[in-house]
Write a protein that holds these residues in place. Sequence first.
Motif, mmCIF file in Angstrom:
data_model
loop_
_atom_site.group_PDB
_atom_site.id
_atom_site.type_symbol
_atom_site.label_atom_id
_atom_site.label_comp_id
_atom_site.label_asym_id
_atom_site.label_seq_id
_atom_site.Cartn_x
_atom_site.Cartn_y
_atom_site.Cartn_z
ATOM 1 N N GLU A 83 45.899 15.279 42.177
ATOM 2 C CA GLU A 83 44.666 15.359 41.393
ATOM 3 C C GLU A 83 43.975 16.696 41.645
ATOM 4 O O GLU A 83 43.862 17.135 42.791
ATOM 5 N N LYS A 274 41.197 9.446 42.902
ATOM 6 C CA LYS A 274 41.249 8.626 41.687
ATOM 7 C C LYS A 274 41.884 7.270 41.973
ATOM 8 O O LYS A 274 41.366 6.217 41.576
ATOM 9 N N ASP A 275 43.018 7.277 42.648
ATOM 10 C CA ASP A 275 43.756 6.042 42.898
ATOM 11 C C ASP A 275 43.050 5.156 43.918
ATOM 12 O O ASP A 275 42.960 3.941 43.741
ATOM 13 N N ASN A 280 38.029 6.858 37.030
ATOM 14 C CA ASN A 280 38.726 7.432 35.883
ATOM 15 C C ASN A 280 37.729 8.017 34.903
ATOM 16 O O ASN A 280 36.556 7.617 34.884
#
Length: 281
Positions: A83, A274-275, A280
């Motif tokens: 990312e 993000k994960d 998001n």
Amino acid sequence: MKDLHTCLNAMTVDVEDFFHVSAFDKIIKPADWENFNPRVDNNTRRLLDIFARHGVKSTFFVLGWVAERYPQLIKEIHAQGHEIASHGYAHRRASEQSREEFKQDVVRSKQHLEDLLGEAVIGYRAPSFSIGYSNEWAFEVLVELGFVYSSSTYPVKHDLYGTPDWPRFAYNRPENIIEIPIPTLKMFGRQVPIGGGGYFRLYPYGMTRHLVRKYLEKEKQPYSFYFHPWEIDAEQPRLTQASAKSRFRHYVNLQHTEAKLERLLQDFNWSTMKDVYGVNA
């Protein structure tokens, strides 16, 4: 062998060079940066190789100054599945800028990164975790610019930063942005910094592993770790004109960081901001 905990934790890298750091800002001004031979491209590529060996994805908070000079590096980070987030443009602490100066700095970085990648950049980290009591308006600016999350606060007492009475875990700010503070562990009546950076270099690795495990067991929260490409570069120039305190902070145990990092990647489970936090665009 991976740690017994199944918790997924966030690996993050602040992509800046050795001459950008706040510890040296009294002796190095932005106008001086062009006088140094940058090492960030090579060091970051070394990190990419290390992450690839361990199958780890990370969030790279990229300084705009670096992205303008090494666009292929940023594209390669992205191509490898990591990312890309913003670290601002000029590594100037948010607490030392006006609202408009801060906005211009962040816009310059965000737009350049998005032009390189062709997708939205939704994460931001202030240099030296410099959003705090005096400039909460910075969160309003970040929302205005389309950021979904920030990781710009460290709930400890420190001479350069710190919001010790702010939340310690990811939370939704009133401005409608998720703030993900750097981790601390409550011990001996105080909040001990355990998030990485200089503390990672200072602590013996066994101590770091113990503190991270204790955090995961006690808090039942994801852990996030941060460091910089220059921290695996023991051959970088020594700036002898800096204060003894600044030199210690910057150079302590550089020769051991890469080996410690390898162990950290093996002992815990890692992914991007993000994960891990489910953020998001």
